[in-house]
Design an enzyme around this catalytic site. Structure first.
Site, short mmCIF file in Angstrom:
data_model
loop_
_atom_site.label_atom_id
_atom_site.label_comp_id
_atom_site.label_asym_id
_atom_site.label_seq_id
_atom_site.Cartn_x
_atom_site.Cartn_y
_atom_site.Cartn_z
N ASP A 157 43.17 -47.21 62.26
CA ASP A 157 42.93 -48.55 61.70
C ASP A 157 43.77 -49.64 62.36
OD1 ASP A 157 41.20 -47.30 59.94
OD2 ASP A 157 42.77 -46.98 58.44
N LYS A 178 40.93 -51.20 66.46
CA LYS A 178 40.24 -50.79 67.71
C LYS A 178 38.85 -51.42 67.81
CE LYS A 178 40.70 -46.56 66.28
NZ LYS A 178 41.57 -46.73 65.11
N GLY A 204 36.19 -45.92 60.77
CA GLY A 204 35.64 -47.15 60.21
C GLY A 204 36.14 -48.29 61.06
N HIS A 205 35.29 -48.79 61.94
CA HIS A 205 35.69 -49.83 62.90
C HIS A 205 35.06 -51.15 62.49
CE1 HIS A 205 36.52 -46.51 66.12
NE2 HIS A 205 37.28 -46.40 65.05
N GLN A 248 40.30 -42.89 65.11
CA GLN A 248 41.58 -42.48 64.49
C GLN A 248 42.74 -43.01 65.35
OE1 GLN A 248 38.99 -39.60 64.74
NE2 GLN A 248 38.33 -40.89 63.04
N THR A 285 36.74 -45.43 53.28
CA THR A 285 36.84 -44.88 51.92
C THR A 285 37.29 -45.91 50.89
OG1 THR A 285 39.10 -44.19 52.35
CG2 THR A 285 37.38 -42.57 52.78
P1 GDP Z 1 39.94 -49.68 63.44
O1 GDP Z 1 39.56 -48.47 62.65
O2 GDP Z 1 41.07 -49.42 64.37
O3 GDP Z 1 38.78 -50.31 64.14
O4 GDP Z 1 40.48 -50.74 62.39
P2 GDP Z 1 39.83 -51.08 60.95
O5 GDP Z 1 38.59 -51.85 61.16
O6 GDP Z 1 39.74 -49.86 60.13
O7 GDP Z 1 40.97 -51.96 60.32
C1 GDP Z 1 41.45 -53.11 60.92
C2 GDP Z 1 41.29 -54.27 59.94
O8 GDP Z 1 42.07 -55.35 60.36
C3 GDP Z 1 39.88 -54.78 59.83
O9 GDP Z 1 39.67 -55.26 58.54
C4 GDP Z 1 39.85 -55.92 60.85
O10 GDP Z 1 38.89 -56.92 60.53
C5 GDP Z 1 41.24 -56.47 60.68
N1 GDP Z 1 41.85 -57.05 61.88
C6 GDP Z 1 41.74 -56.66 63.18
N2 GDP Z 1 42.55 -57.40 63.98
C7 GDP Z 1 43.18 -58.27 63.16
C8 GDP Z 1 44.18 -59.28 63.38
O11 GDP Z 1 44.65 -59.51 64.48
N3 GDP Z 1 44.59 -59.97 62.28
C9 GDP Z 1 44.11 -59.72 61.03
N4 GDP Z 1 44.58 -60.44 60.01
N5 GDP Z 1 43.18 -58.78 60.80
C10 GDP Z 1 42.73 -58.06 61.84
P1 IMO Z 2 39.66 -45.12 62.41
O1 IMO Z 2 38.83 -44.72 63.60
C1 IMO Z 2 42.66 -43.96 59.48
C2 IMO Z 2 42.73 -39.76 58.23
C3 IMO Z 2 42.31 -39.43 56.81
C4 IMO Z 2 43.17 -38.21 56.55
C5 IMO Z 2 43.15 -37.50 57.91
C6 IMO Z 2 42.13 -36.40 58.04
O2 IMO Z 2 38.98 -46.04 61.48
O3 IMO Z 2 41.03 -45.53 62.81
P2 IMO Z 2 39.48 -36.37 58.29
O4 IMO Z 2 38.40 -36.96 57.43
O5 IMO Z 2 39.48 -36.85 59.68
O6 IMO Z 2 39.51 -34.87 58.20
O7 IMO Z 2 40.85 -36.88 57.61
O8 IMO Z 2 42.89 -38.50 58.87
N1 IMO Z 2 41.73 -40.51 59.00
C7 IMO Z 2 41.86 -41.82 59.32
N2 IMO Z 2 42.81 -42.71 58.97
N3 IMO Z 2 41.65 -44.33 60.28
C8 IMO Z 2 40.70 -43.43 60.65
O9 IMO Z 2 39.76 -43.72 61.57
C9 IMO Z 2 40.76 -42.13 60.13
N4 IMO Z 2 39.99 -41.02 60.26
C10 IMO Z 2 40.60 -40.05 59.57
O10 IMO Z 2 42.61 -40.48 55.93
O11 IMO Z 2 44.47 -38.58 56.27
MG MG Z 3 39.37 -47.87 60.67
#
Ligand code: GDP
Ligand code: IMO
Ligand code: MG
Length: 420
Positions: free
Chosen positions: A12, A15, A39-40, A221, A298
């Protein structure tokens, strides 16, 4: 050549946004591991989209997106996601390709994930319950069904054979949920999957590379969730580090060029497992609130803490990171005091290395203190205009981890990124 964007923490890191930003510079965006546990989040104008299976380059009309062999694919999630993407006028039949060697997540994988977590009780991994662990187990156990198998006349027979195997395991877990609805939507999604571009991914991608096309591999991840190097057993079931690009796409190591590592300016983790710099106090709560730290897959609240340079230096090393992208710097805008973890004190011994087992040790992080920049950074466009105190914070991190922070993301929107 192949460049890579991947997460350096526990996932998270942002990416999705970063891949979407860089996508126009590439011909192909490729996911190489993980599955719908990812979850991107992307913003297309004011519309928020969360991608789980499809690479984050899908909103660029001229970019090919490929789901590589290293991915575990849930056809149900994929079908749903294709519907969302299509509603934005993107033709998935033109822009999306799927490796025939990608492994299928079948409904009983999700059931097994749930049953296994229930059995673990207090020590559960906190998995996303998407069936990731069980489907990778079937891959290494040599039982899995793969995307290419759906073209075979015997696919249903193969499915039933695997399902019966799973049923025995589920009986051992005393798992009695009715999954017939899941099966119904699974077979509907298989029909849909048959209409997409299923290709020999390794030839597809290598031919493109030979023709001078540029590939961007998108990690899911984070490196601290890597099956080998993460905080085992609280990890995911794939190799999330750059080495996974080779096995997850079928490209040779010498084809890998830049490795862009993404880190937040602080740190989060969702699910169970060790997190040395976690803040179980008001500061942690403030980070969660300002950073809107709730899981994109989630919805669970993310655990929040200070940036951990011991872990970050480790993952820079594992990945061969050439450039670092720091996201969510704006979340720290209102903090008067900041801390960065520079070493661990483990049972009285100081170390700047990630130990074999973070779990059973009493780890007290040692912090270096920084004054916050206490101003709104969200409208800054030029690196020269960064607040001095932010520059100081970033420079220290550069020095410590031995890789340059080359971009700072200062908001969730596409254009909120500053080149340093
Ligand atoms: P990923 O799984 O690595 O793609 O990241 P996620 O989407 O799960 O979580 C990143 C969260 O931070 C999302 O809600 C994005 O919209 C938000 N986000 C990404 N870059 C920035 C930033 O520079 N500033 C802020 N405030 N939010 C950001
Ligand atoms: P993105 O790509 C954050 C975590 C789960 C759990 C562990 C194992 O959005 O960064 P799994 O379902 O893979 O067997 O769960 O890994 N986990 C993540 N945490 N971002 C993710 O993906 C994750 N994918 C799995 O919360 O702790
Ligand atoms: Mg994510």
């Amino acid at each position: 050549m192949v460049d890579v964007i991947l997460g350096l923490q526990w996932g998270d890191e942002g990416k999705g946004k970063i891949v979407d930003y860089f996508a126009p510079q590439y011909d192909i965006i490729a996911r190489f591991q993980g599955g719908p546990n990812a979850g991107h989040t992307l913003y297309i104008g004011d519309k928020k989209i969360v991608l789980h299976q499809i690479p984050s380059g899908i909103f660029h009309q001229n970019t090919i997106n490929i789901i590589g062999n290293g991915v575990v694919l849930d056809p149900v999630t994929l079908k749903r996601e294709c519907e969302v993407v299509s509603s934005f006028g993107i033709d998935v039949k033109k822009n999306l390709f799927i490796s025939q060697r990608a492994n299928l997540i079948i409904p009983t994988h999700r059931a097994l994930d749930k049953a296994s977590e229930l059995q673990k009780g207090e020590s559960k991994i906190g998995s996303t319950l998407k069936g990731i662990g069980p489907s990778y187990m079937d891959k290494t156990g040599r039982n899995a069904l793969r995307v290419g198998d759906i073209m075979s006349k015997s696919f249903v027979t193969q499915y039933i054979k695997l399902r019966l195997k799973h049923q025995k395991l589920l009986d051992n877990f005393h798992f009695i949920d009715d999954i017939s609805e899941w099966e119904e939507e699974f077979f509907e999604a298989i029909e849909f999957l048959r209409t997409l571009n299923i290709v020999n991914g390794e030839y597809f991608i290598n031919e493109k590379i030979s023709n001078g096309k540029k590939v961007l591999a998108e990690g899911a991840q984070g490196s601290m969730l890597d099956i080998d190097f993460g905080t085992f057993p609280y990890v995911t079931s794939s190799n999330t580090i750059s080495a996974g690009v080779c096995t997850g796409l079928g490209v040779a190591p010498q084809k890998i060029n830049e490795v862009l590592g993404v880190t937040k300016a602080y740190c989060t983790r969702v699910g169970g497992g060790p997190f040395p710099t976690e803040l179980n106090d008001e500061t942690g709560e403030t980070l969660r609130k300002i950073g809107n730290e709730f899981g994109a897959t989630t919805g669970r609240p993310r655990r929040c803490g200070w940036i951990d340079l011991v872990a970050l230096k480790y993952t820079v090393m594992l990945n061969g990171v050439t450039k670092v992208i720091m996201t969510k710097a704006d979340v720290l805008d209102s903090f008067k005091d900041l801390n960065v973890c520079t070493s661990y004190n483990i049972n009285g011994t100081e170390t700047d290395r990630v130990p074999f087992q973070l779990m059973n040790s009493e780890i007290v992080p040692d912090y270096k203190h920084f004054d916050g920049w206490s101003c709104d950074s969200t409208n800054i466009k030029n690196g020269k205009n960064l607040p001095e105190k932010m520059q100081h914070y970033v420079e220290f991190i550069n020095q410590y981890i031995g890789a340059p922070v080359s971009y700072i993301s200062n908001g969730p929107q596409r254009e909120q990124i500053i080149k340093i």
